[in-house]
Every structure is written in C-alpha cells, then in structure tokens.
Design a protein around this motif. Structure first.
Motif, PDB file in Angstrom:
ATOM      1  N   THR A 159      14.170   2.409  -0.631  1.00  0.00           N
ATOM      2  CA  THR A 159      12.780   2.682  -0.973  1.00  0.00           C
ATOM      3  C   THR A 159      11.871   1.538  -0.545  1.00  0.00           C
ATOM      4  O   THR A 159      10.770   1.761  -0.018  1.00  0.00           O
ATOM      5  N   ALA A 160      12.328   0.312  -0.762  1.00  0.00           N
ATOM      6  CA  ALA A 160      11.514  -0.848  -0.407  1.00  0.00           C
ATOM      7  C   ALA A 160      11.292  -0.932   1.102  1.00  0.00           C
ATOM      8  O   ALA A 160      10.210  -1.317   1.556  1.00  0.00           O
ATOM      9  N   LEU A 161      12.298  -0.579   1.886  1.00  0.00           N
ATOM     10  CA  LEU A 161      12.178  -0.682   3.339  1.00  0.00           C
ATOM     11  C   LEU A 161      11.107   0.240   3.907  1.00  0.00           C
ATOM     12  O   LEU A 161      10.478  -0.084   4.913  1.00  0.00           O
ATOM     13  N   ILE A 162      10.899   1.386   3.276  1.00  0.00           N
ATOM     14  CA  ILE A 162       9.951   2.360   3.809  1.00  0.00           C
ATOM     15  C   ILE A 162       8.581   2.277   3.135  1.00  0.00           C
ATOM     16  O   ILE A 162       7.566   2.644   3.720  1.00  0.00           O
ATOM     17  N   CYS A 163       8.533   1.760   1.899  1.00  0.00           N
ATOM     18  CA  CYS A 163       7.298   1.823   1.116  1.00  0.00           C
ATOM     19  C   CYS A 163       6.546   0.504   1.022  1.00  0.00           C
ATOM     20  O   CYS A 163       5.346   0.501   0.766  1.00  0.00           O
TER      21      CYS A 163
ATOM     22  N   LEU B  57      14.060  -5.433 -10.322  1.00  0.00           N
ATOM     23  CA  LEU B  57      13.538  -4.481  -9.344  1.00  0.00           C
ATOM     24  C   LEU B  57      12.143  -4.869  -8.860  1.00  0.00           C
ATOM     25  O   LEU B  57      11.778  -4.575  -7.715  1.00  0.00           O
ATOM     26  N   GLU B  58      11.384  -5.546  -9.701  1.00  0.00           N
ATOM     27  CA  GLU B  58      10.055  -5.982  -9.281  1.00  0.00           C
ATOM     28  C   GLU B  58      10.134  -6.983  -8.137  1.00  0.00           C
ATOM     29  O   GLU B  58       9.276  -6.997  -7.252  1.00  0.00           O
TER      30      GLU B  58
ATOM     31  N   LEU C  91       5.906   9.180   1.988  1.00  0.00           N
ATOM     32  CA  LEU C  91       4.682   9.838   2.458  1.00  0.00           C
ATOM     33  C   LEU C  91       3.467   9.399   1.652  1.00  0.00           C
ATOM     34  O   LEU C  91       2.366   9.252   2.189  1.00  0.00           O
ATOM     35  N   ARG C  92       3.660   9.183   0.353  1.00  0.00           N
ATOM     36  CA  ARG C  92       2.546   8.734  -0.481  1.00  0.00           C
ATOM     37  C   ARG C  92       2.112   7.322  -0.093  1.00  0.00           C
ATOM     38  O   ARG C  92       0.929   6.995  -0.128  1.00  0.00           O
ATOM     39  N   SER C  93       3.063   6.482   0.274  1.00  0.00           N
ATOM     40  CA  SER C  93       2.768   5.089   0.590  1.00  0.00           C
ATOM     41  C   SER C  93       2.222   4.910   2.005  1.00  0.00           C
ATOM     42  O   SER C  93       1.348   4.067   2.236  1.00  0.00           O
ATOM     43  N   ASN C  94       2.729   5.698   2.960  1.00  0.00           N
ATOM     44  CA  ASN C  94       2.376   5.496   4.363  1.00  0.00           C
ATOM     45  C   ASN C  94       1.521   6.599   4.961  1.00  0.00           C
ATOM     46  O   ASN C  94       0.863   6.380   5.983  1.00  0.00           O
ATOM     47  N   GLY C  95       1.545   7.780   4.359  1.00  0.00           N
ATOM     48  CA  GLY C  95       0.930   8.926   4.996  1.00  0.00           C
ATOM     49  C   GLY C  95       1.846   9.472   6.087  1.00  0.00           C
ATOM     50  O   GLY C  95       2.833   8.841   6.466  1.00  0.00           O
ATOM     51  N   ILE C  96       1.509  10.654   6.586  1.00  0.00           N
ATOM     52  CA  ILE C  96       2.360  11.284   7.594  1.00  0.00           C
ATOM     53  C   ILE C  96       2.387  10.456   8.888  1.00  0.00           C
ATOM     54  O   ILE C  96       3.453  10.210   9.467  1.00  0.00           O
ATOM     55  N   TRP C  97       1.215   9.983   9.325  1.00  0.00           N
ATOM     56  CA  TRP C  97       1.171   9.214  10.559  1.00  0.00           C
ATOM     57  C   TRP C  97       1.844   7.856  10.386  1.00  0.00           C
ATOM     58  O   TRP C  97       2.597   7.406  11.253  1.00  0.00           O
ATOM     59  N   GLY C  98       1.603   7.192   9.282  1.00  0.00           N
ATOM     60  CA  GLY C  98       2.242   5.906   9.035  1.00  0.00           C
ATOM     61  C   GLY C  98       3.747   6.027   8.904  1.00  0.00           C
ATOM     62  O   GLY C  98       4.492   5.151   9.364  1.00  0.00           O
ATOM     63  N   PHE C  99       4.205   7.116   8.287  1.00  0.00           N
ATOM     64  CA  PHE C  99       5.642   7.347   8.159  1.00  0.00           C
ATOM     65  C   PHE C  99       6.280   7.546   9.531  1.00  0.00           C
ATOM     66  O   PHE C  99       7.342   6.999   9.822  1.00  0.00           O
ATOM     67  N   THR C 100       5.619   8.333  10.389  1.00  0.00           N
ATOM     68  CA  THR C 100       6.128   8.552  11.746  1.00  0.00           C
ATOM     69  C   THR C 100       6.110   7.268  12.556  1.00  0.00           C
ATOM     70  O   THR C 100       7.052   6.959  13.296  1.00  0.00           O
ATOM     71  N   LEU C 101       5.033   6.504  12.405  1.00  0.00           N
ATOM     72  CA  LEU C 101       4.916   5.242  13.135  1.00  0.00           C
ATOM     73  C   LEU C 101       5.960   4.233  12.680  1.00  0.00           C
ATOM     74  O   LEU C 101       6.473   3.449  13.481  1.00  0.00           O
ATOM     75  N   HIS C 102       6.288   4.280  11.392  1.00  0.00           N
ATOM     76  CA  HIS C 102       7.315   3.369  10.873  1.00  0.00           C
ATOM     77  C   HIS C 102       8.673   3.656  11.512  1.00  0.00           C
ATOM     78  O   HIS C 102       9.456   2.730  11.748  1.00  0.00           O
ATOM     79  N   LEU C 103       8.949   4.915  11.795  1.00  0.00           N
ATOM     80  CA  LEU C 103      10.241   5.283  12.375  1.00  0.00           C
ATOM     81  C   LEU C 103      10.272   5.085  13.887  1.00  0.00           C
ATOM     82  O   LEU C 103      11.246   4.557  14.438  1.00  0.00           O
TER      83      LEU C 103
ATOM     84  N   GLU D 163       5.720   2.707 -10.230  1.00  0.00           N
ATOM     85  CA  GLU D 163       5.823   4.125  -9.885  1.00  0.00           C
ATOM     86  C   GLU D 163       7.263   4.628  -9.862  1.00  0.00           C
ATOM     87  O   GLU D 163       7.500   5.814 -10.108  1.00  0.00           O
ATOM     88  N   THR D 164       8.214   3.757  -9.568  1.00  0.00           N
ATOM     89  CA  THR D 164       9.587   4.200  -9.313  1.00  0.00           C
ATOM     90  C   THR D 164      10.613   3.684 -10.319  1.00  0.00           C
ATOM     91  O   THR D 164      11.764   4.109 -10.282  1.00  0.00           O
TER      92      THR D 164
END
Length: 321
Positions: free
Chosen positions: A306-310, A113-114, A194-206, A124-125
């Motif tokens: 998880t890896a794709l978003i974080c 997994l690493e 959300l912890r990894s990207n923040g709300i704005w980063g999460f929205t920007l990622h999508l 963390e996961t």
C-alpha cells in the motif's frame, strides 16, 4: 465498532470451496473398513481440504457449505469481538487490565504502521491492517489448542483411532480463507491507489519513466519503463497468490509437523501415550512464535504494498518532519 468489522466479509468469501471440495463425512462401515486397510500400508497426514460439516440451503444464497475451518474462524472472530467490547466497555483515563492490553497493542501497531504509511494514509487504512494482524494471530494460536484437528470422524486403525475428518481445523490451514483475505486486500489496495493517485497518476506510476532525462535517452527510458510497467502489472496480479500461499503453507506445515511429532513413537503403548505428549511440546512453542511471525509478515507485506503505491516521497519526508 469499525475495528474487526471486515472479518465477516472474508469469512463469507472463504465459504466458497475454490481450491478443492471439502470431504464428506463417513456414512458406511465399508468406507471405514477400506480406510483401515489403507492405514496398514501408509500414513495418514492431515487432509489438505476442509471438511464440509453442514450445507444449509439459504433462501437467496442457496447451498452454503460450512466447513470445519470456517467454524474455527467464526469462533475466533466472535471471541476477539467480545474481548474488544469487554475491554473497551468502561474506558478509564488510566487503563488497567484488558483495556491496558488492548490499548497497548493497538497503539503499538498504529505507531509502527505510521512510520511506513505516513500520518495521513495510516488514518485511512489502519483499521484494515490491525484487523488482519489480530485475526490471523488469534486464528493461528487457536489452531494449537489440543483437540483442534484431533477430534472428529475416522476409523479404528490397527494400533489407534485415526481421525480422517476433524471437527475443527485451523482457519488459516484452509487456502480458501487465506485467499479470501488476500483478495479483499487487493480490492482495497486498488481503491486506495486510485483515491491517492487518480486514474492518470496510477497509470503513470506503473508505466511512466522515473527520474529526469533529456534527448534520445528520454525516449529510450519511456520504452524501458513501459516494458517494466507490464512486469509490474504481472507482479501485482500474483500478489494475492503469494500472500495466500505463504500463510497457508506455513500454517499447514506446522500442523503436519505437530502431527508427525505426536506419532514419532508407536510402540509400546505406554511409550506412545507418554511421548506423543512430551515430544511435540518444544514444537508448540515454535508454532506459537511462527503464528505471531506469520501474522506480522502478512500485515507488513500488505502495508508495504500500500505504501509503495499511495505514498509519495515528498509527503513522506514532510511527515517525518
């Protein structure tokens, strides 16, 4: 011990019969007689719904239905936790026996997994992904024990006793169980994202445009990737459905395959007794492999999601060095 603690959360969620009401135990001889008449006309595959064994009325929760598949998951969870405690009770610098096996399995999964999540995110996961793998694996294998699905309530048919409501049922053959695991993963996935990207980063990622462009092409790409973001949201919404149905479908199909192979030969009686034991043997080995593969696939898919978003490309490259 943090490892395996999440099991009891999704066991509680799995108690809610979201995908069909559990069958009730037979109470009258008329029901058995009607079932016997039906058995002469059609086959009796394994029921798709879990059987409700008991429904205690708890003070705060109220009616809490306990099904045969829930009973299996409790037995498996308790067995795995006891095994982990026994294996790690007297830790030695040079592991041996159960400690050696447990450390080998956990360390192998951690290293694997690493390579996908990176050294930071895996810390963390990892507890969740290793729990998913171990729990699904042993639940699948427990369902192959003789007596699981074949001992319970039913009626005497024309040629043999037909079990309609088994006492024990494979935990992952219940869609409520697999959906509970998928739902909990999606909640954790959102928290990690959300912890990894923040709300704005999460929205920007999508919805944000990828790559570098200028001029008119830049505005065109903004429109295109904004539309792609809606498709991504729909895809994310369907992930718990695909995860739960994939695992449930394979386990349930395996149960019915073994059931069909056991009933291939019906006459004469001595041939049925012999071949109902011999014919399913090769398929048991196949189901052992499938149980391992399905546990690995469920863990791998959730890890990749998880890896794709974080994880970010620059962090992943830095972790490889």
């Amino acid at each position: 011990m943090r490892l395996l603690s999440i099991i009891f959360i999704w066991l509680a969620l799995a108690s809610a019969p979201c995908f069909g009401k559990g069958a009730q135990l037979p109470s009258t001889g008329l029901e058995a007689g009607a079932g016997e008449q039906a058995s002469e006309k059609e086959e009796h595959p394994l029921p798709t719904n879990a059987v409700e064994l008991w429904k205690p009325n708890l003070p705060v929760i109220g009616d809490f239905p306990i099904t045969n598949s829930m009973l299996v998951t409790w037995v498996v969870a308790l067995g795995v936790i006891i095994f982990a405690q026994v294996a790690t009770r007297n830790m030695k610098l040079v592991p041996e026996g159960a400690q050696n096996f447990w450390e080998w399995m956990v360390e192998s999964l951690y290293n694997f997994l690493e390579g996908i999540l990176g050294p930071k995110l895996v810390k963390e996961t990892f507890w969740f992904f290793v729990t998913i793998f171990i729990f699904i694996l042993f639940t699948n294998w427990f369902g192959l024990i003789p007596g699981v699905g074949t001992v319970g309530w039913g009626h005497q048919g024309k040629h043999a006793f037909i079990v309609e409501q088994p006492l024990l049922r494979g935990g992952n053959a219940d869609l409520n169980m697999t959906f509970a695991m998928a739902a909990i993963f999606m909640v954790l996935w959102l928290i990690w994202a959300l912890r990894s990207n923040g709300i704005w980063g999460f929205t920007l990622h999508l919805f944000g445009p990828k790559g570098e462009s200028t001029g008119f092409i830049k505005y065109m790409m903004i429109v295109v990737f904004f539309a792609v973001g809606f498709l991504e949201v729909i895809s994310i919404a369907f992930r718990p459905i695909s995860l739960s149905f994939r695992l449930y479908g394979n386990v349930f199909a395996g149960e019915n395959l073994l059931e069909a192979m056991s009933n291939t030969v019906q006459h004469p009686a001595w041939a049925k007794a012999v071949f109902s034991v011999l014919i399913p043997v090769p398929f048991y080995f196949l189901e052992i492999l499938i149980g391992l593969v399905q546990a690995f696939v469920f863990m791998l898919l959730t890890t990749v999601f998880t890896a794709l978003i974080c994880t970010h490309e620059e962090e992943h490259v830095k972790g490889q060095h």
